[in-house]
Design a protein around this motif. Structure first.
Motif, short mmCIF file in Angstrom:
data_model
loop_
_atom_site.label_atom_id
_atom_site.label_comp_id
_atom_site.label_asym_id
_atom_site.label_seq_id
_atom_site.Cartn_x
_atom_site.Cartn_y
_atom_site.Cartn_z
N ARG A 1 -12.50 3.91 -0.94
CA ARG A 1 -12.69 2.60 -0.69
C ARG A 1 -14.21 2.29 -0.71
NH1 ARG A 1 -12.95 -2.06 2.60
NH2 ARG A 1 -11.73 -3.99 1.87
N PRO B 1 0.91 -1.24 0.03
CA PRO B 1 0.12 -0.07 -0.03
C PRO B 1 0.87 1.12 0.03
CG PRO B 1 -0.86 -1.61 1.62
CD PRO B 1 0.61 -2.05 1.19
N LEU C 1 -5.30 3.93 4.32
CA LEU C 1 -6.82 4.28 4.33
C LEU C 1 -7.15 5.41 5.13
CD1 LEU C 1 -8.36 0.55 4.30
CD2 LEU C 1 -7.92 2.19 2.22
N TYR D 1 -5.61 -2.15 -2.94
CA TYR D 1 -6.61 -2.27 -1.96
C TYR D 1 -7.97 -3.01 -2.68
CZ TYR D 1 -4.58 0.75 1.66
OH TYR D 1 -3.59 1.25 2.43
#
Length: 938
Positions: free
Chosen positions: A306, A23, A27, A438
């Motif tokens: 997301r 990543p 997030l 993700y």
């Protein structure tokens, strides 16, 4: 100019399986702004967005975005947000009266096609593309935006002249759809300000408003703290920022500024509601259901984003299930769709849409309800999610691969969205990295949890619109509401699907060879001949990094078949698309192609036949395999064939209720003396002659023999890889030498003067079409001269009928010169207007014709046409689509493709005498058709 409000624009996101990666973002991180765009704010509150982008070269896209629309109008201003947009083209400090349009046309910016604007409920957007090869033109471009922002003159004389134009724009929108929308939109908007502030406004106000009311709107809402300037293109960002500061810093906000609400409140609907509407001009039976309606959530962090991806995956999978139902052997609707849609600013909805044809209303409602219900109760399959992810990943990968070849207009839309609604400006690279990191981690459990949490049965609003002559077969409001309520109680079952094979071709064909090769250095093409006689042209380009386009064509078409077999021949390719290839139904094929950027479409036109398509680089072998299968393995499916015939019958059965369709169909019949080969709307009974066997017999006769097909490929072509695929899949196609030609079936326009006055429709609106046609000798240069004549006619129609007479909103001329099936020409002028003005405006057009025949055009008119064409040409020669069309068509039509390289010199050589000669040659006053549509009450 007015931005049309589309009730149901379905949100469809492309989705593909990604590989896991480390990543790059947490997030919890805030989504960062694309570093390629500079965002700033002047002290007066005006925002600006600037990006350097060289696609297309030497051009910039400018926008003035005003956070102001019809929802902000006072009661006496309904329609004036849109009217103000018009007035910004009709007199400003630096461009009095109509000088703005005249100037921009002189530098090749075409009014309507390039220069434009739109007004909606919440915003007004002004559109200006400009050349950047001349600093003076760039400076003028920013001066135009400055005048739009705060220098409108609002001369009462010009206001009164423009009333007619805006009322004509209002007239265009009238009809069955408008009449019914006035009944259902207030219900959808549930008592909010949107219900009484449609952008076009009220005709009574447009006719009679005081200029002071327009000035009040301008002073209240056209202010710097409600504006943004967007500049994207081949321009130095520092220079662009300097010009923004120079041109817009002087504007000031009112001392007592009215409050601009960020979101207009709309009350939540607590109970289901249904409405059945009919109109005698409504051609189709249409069902729309808004299942849920709620405020959009702000997306600030990657975790928020997301959640958006999860919602879009859900919406995509749901819509795929509806699409599968549509393609079944007994579909409950002709066309159907479902999913999350963008609604008004700050709101979103889950909605369903269906074109019903002659299908029962209750069955369509039940199909939607059980599809939603099954997803809610049982969720989705892992295979569905895998396909959705794969499609998404492919889309993101291709966008990132072409990030340096992205058109400026794409970036512009992103920045407009950011200013108006706070949508994100994520770079192509950041989006790709996010998806890699993700997307694989989004689980089927998360998707199904989301589906289970969707409440799509409370507060639904169903709208059924249908033809008035079918009213006795339609439910009442109460019955429709009962159908909605009952459908929500139906038992549901879990979705199941069969597995789809892992390959298109089980055993590869026996490869052929490339037997000869030549190059054209001028066109930068390679021409190949394959061992089966098929010929190929390759044109490698760098216009896109991940795009390859293909067209294979030869003379032929359905004109080669007997008249009694016309329906089967004309529909041969499209019906095979509905049945599939090999052992794959269209649904199976779509599932197999998940995550692959491949499209292949066979076609059978009247005088030619072939197959076209496109592919990404990584999917080339699949692309070639699919081409091979469409030639060699069309699939027969009686059930799907009958289902498609039933759809087509139901679709055409009431089309003549629409006045525009009736008018055009009637004119075609008059023009061709009811020749049975003429292109008119089919009757349901016409489909009775069709069968799957007859369709496949036509298809196999055409595509079962690839002899004479010329394949053209344009794009990012790897010569070595291409040669191997050509030998394996194209050189192996069955090909027996034979003659390939089209048949001249004798379809000719009627000679003499035809003046047809056709009555249809209840609205006070007319349409006028004036068409000249006849025999002519074809050449590419002569086609340019004819086209120049039609462009000059368009300039004069806009100048005289719109600007001087205020009698039309839009109109103009178009032309064609063809050598197939014989040397012929057409030049037609058309415009919508009020019935009371039809004869007067028609007379004015004939005055234009007569003046052009007698005096020719002015040099400044021709210069405008030339400049526009050269600007367009410079863009087009950097596009794969342009070269594909040019190389393929010229080859099949027997024309010289190198002529395209001379296009600019041919345009430069055009003279006003050429236009005058063309006017006398093609505007034959002894041979034309006038068609005028009048309302039935006229």
């Amino acid at each position: 100019m007015r931005k049309l409000f589309l009730l149901l624009t379905f949100f469809a996101t492309a989705l593909t399986q990604a590989q896991t990666g480390t990543p790059v973002f947490k997030l919890t991180d805030q989504i960062r702004q694309d570093p390629g765009v500079k965002v700033g704010k002047l002290p007066n509150g005006m925002m600006y967005y600037i990006r350097k982008n060289v696609k297309p070269e030497k051009k910039a896209q400018l926008r003035l975005v005003v956070n102001t629309g019809s929802v902000l109008e006072d009661a006496d201003q309904q329609g004036l947000a849109h009217f103000m947009e018009h007035m910004n083209f009709n007199g400003s400090t630096n461009f009095p009266k109509n000088e703005l349009v005249n100037y921009l046309q002189s530098i090749g910016v075409k009014f309507g096609a390039d220069l434009n604007a739109s007004t909606s409920f919440d915003e007004t957007i002004y559109i200006l593309p400009i050349p950047t090869d001349d600093p003076a033109k760039v400076e003028k471009g920013f001066t135009v935006l400055e005048d739009w922002a705060g220098n409108a003159l609002l001369d009462p004389e010009e206001i009164n002249k423009e009333r007619g134009v805006v009322l004509e724009e209002s007239r265009i929108g009238k009809g069955a759809g408008e009449r019914m929308s006035k009944k259902y939109l207030p219900v959808i908007f549930n008592g909010s300000a949107y219900a009484t502030r449609l952008p076009i406004g009220k005709d009574s106000i447009l006719q009679n408003f005081s200029p002071d009311a327009l000035r009040r709107f301008y002073q209240d809402w056209y202010r710097p703290d409600l504006m943004a300037v967007v500049v994207v293109g081949d321009i130095d960002p520092a220079e662009a920022e300097k010009k923004i500061v120079e041109h817009f810093s002087k504007f000031k906000n009112p001392s007592k500024a009215r409050v601009r609400p960020s979101i207009i409140p709309i009350k939540e609907r607590k109970s289901n509601l249904a409405m059945v509407l009919t109109d005698k001009e409504q051609a189709q039976k249409v069902l729309q259901i808004i299942h849920s309606f709620k405020k959009s959530e702000k997306v600030k962090t990657w975790n928020d984003y997301r959640k958006v991806v999860i919602e879009s995956l859900y919406s995509d999978m749901l819509n795929q299930r509806i699409a599968e139902i549509t393609k079944s052997k007994e579909p409950p609707f002709v066309i159907g769709g479902a999913g999350s849609i963008s609604f008004l600013r700050g709101y979103k909805a889950n909605a369903s849409f269906a074109l019903l044809g002659d299908k029962p209303v209750d069955k369509a409602i039940e199909a939607f309800a059980t599809t939603y219900g099954s997803a809610k109760k049982y969720g989705f399959l892992q295979s569905e999610l895998d396909r959705a992810k794969s499609n998404l990943m492919t889309s993101v990968e291709r966008a990132s691969a072409d990030k340096d070849k992205t058109e400026s207009a794409v970036f512009v839309q992103t920045y407009i969205g950011n200013y108006l609604s706070g949508s994100n400006m994520i770079s192509f690279d950041d989006k790709l990295e996010f998806m890699k990191a993700y997307l694989p981690g989004i689980t089927i459990a998360e998707i199904n949890k989301y589906a289970a949490g969707e409440d799509l049965t409370t507060g639904q609003f169903a709208i059924l619109m249908g033809p008035e002559n079918a009213k006795s077969n339609l439910p009442t409001d109460a019955q429709l509401l009962s159908m909605i309520d009952n459908a929500g109680k139906l038992p549901v079952v879990a979705y199941t699907e069969k597995s789809v094979g892992g390959s298109l071709i089980d055993k590869g064909p026996v490869a052929g060879k490339i037997v000869s090769e030549s190059k054209n250095d001028k066109l930068k093409t390679t021409n190949l001949t394959l061992s089966n006689g098929v010929t190929v042209t390759l044109k490698p380009t760098d216009f896109k990094n991940d795009e390859i386009l293909m067209d294979a064509m030869r003379p032929g078409g359905f004109s080669n078949f007997p008249l009694e077999n016309k329906m089967n021949a004309e529909a041969g390719a499209s019906m095979v698309m509905e049945m599939g290839v090999k052992d794959l139904t269209p649904v199976d094929l779509e599932k197999f192609l998940a995550g692959k950027a491949v499209s292949v479409l066979p076609y059978i036109n009247m005088y030619d036949e072939g197959i076209e398509g496109n592919s990404s680089i990584k999917d080339l072998e699949t692309f070639f395999q699919l081409i091979y299968l469409y030639f060699t393995a069309p699939r027969k499916d009686e059930g799907l064939f009958k289902a498609e015939i039933a759809k087509q019958k139901s679709y055409v059965q009431n089309m003549m209720a629409d006045p525009g369709t009736y008018f055009q169909d009637t004119l075609t019949r008059l023009r061709y003396n009811n020749n049975p080969w003429m292109p008119v709307i089919d009757k349901p009974s016409d489909y009775d002659v069709m069968s799957a066997d007859k369709v496949l017999a036509v298809y196999n006769k055409i595509f079962g023999n690839a002899d004479g097909m010329h394949f053209t490929f344009v794009g990012n072509i790897d010569s070595v890889k291409f040669r191997s695929l050509l030998e394996k899949y194209i050189a192996s196609l069955p090909a027996s030498p034979t003659t390939h030609k089209y048949t001249d079936v004798g379809l000719r326009p009627a000679m003499g003067v035809i003046d047809a006055k056709i009555k249809k429709g209840e609205d006070q609106k007319s349409q006028v079409v004036i068409r000249f046609s006849g025999n002519a000798e074809y050449s590419q240069t002569e086609a340019i001269k004819l086209r120049a004549l039609s462009e000059v006619i368009t300039l004069r129609v806009i100048d005289q009928l719109r600007e001087s007479m205020g009698g039309i909103y839009g109109g103009g001329a178009n032309s064609s010169l063809s050598n197939v099936p014989y040397g012929s020409y057409t030049i037609a002028t058309s415009f919508p207007c009020g019935p009371e003005n039809a004869e007067k405006l028609t007379k004015a057009v004939f005055g234009i014709y007569e003046d052009l025949r007698k005096n020719g055009c002015e040099q400044k008119e021709l210069d405008k046409v030339k400049e526009t064409w050269k600007n367009q040409y410079h863009e087009q020669v950097k596009q794969n689509e342009f070269w594909l069309m040019t190389l393929s068509n010229d080859k099949v039509r027997g024309l010289d493709p190198e002529w395209t390289l001379q296009y600019e010199s041919v345009v430069n050589a055009l003279t006003i005498d050429d236009v005058k000669t063309a006017a006398n040659k093609y505007l034959d006053m002894k041979n034309y058709l006038i068609g005028t549509l009048y309302p039935e009450s006229k």
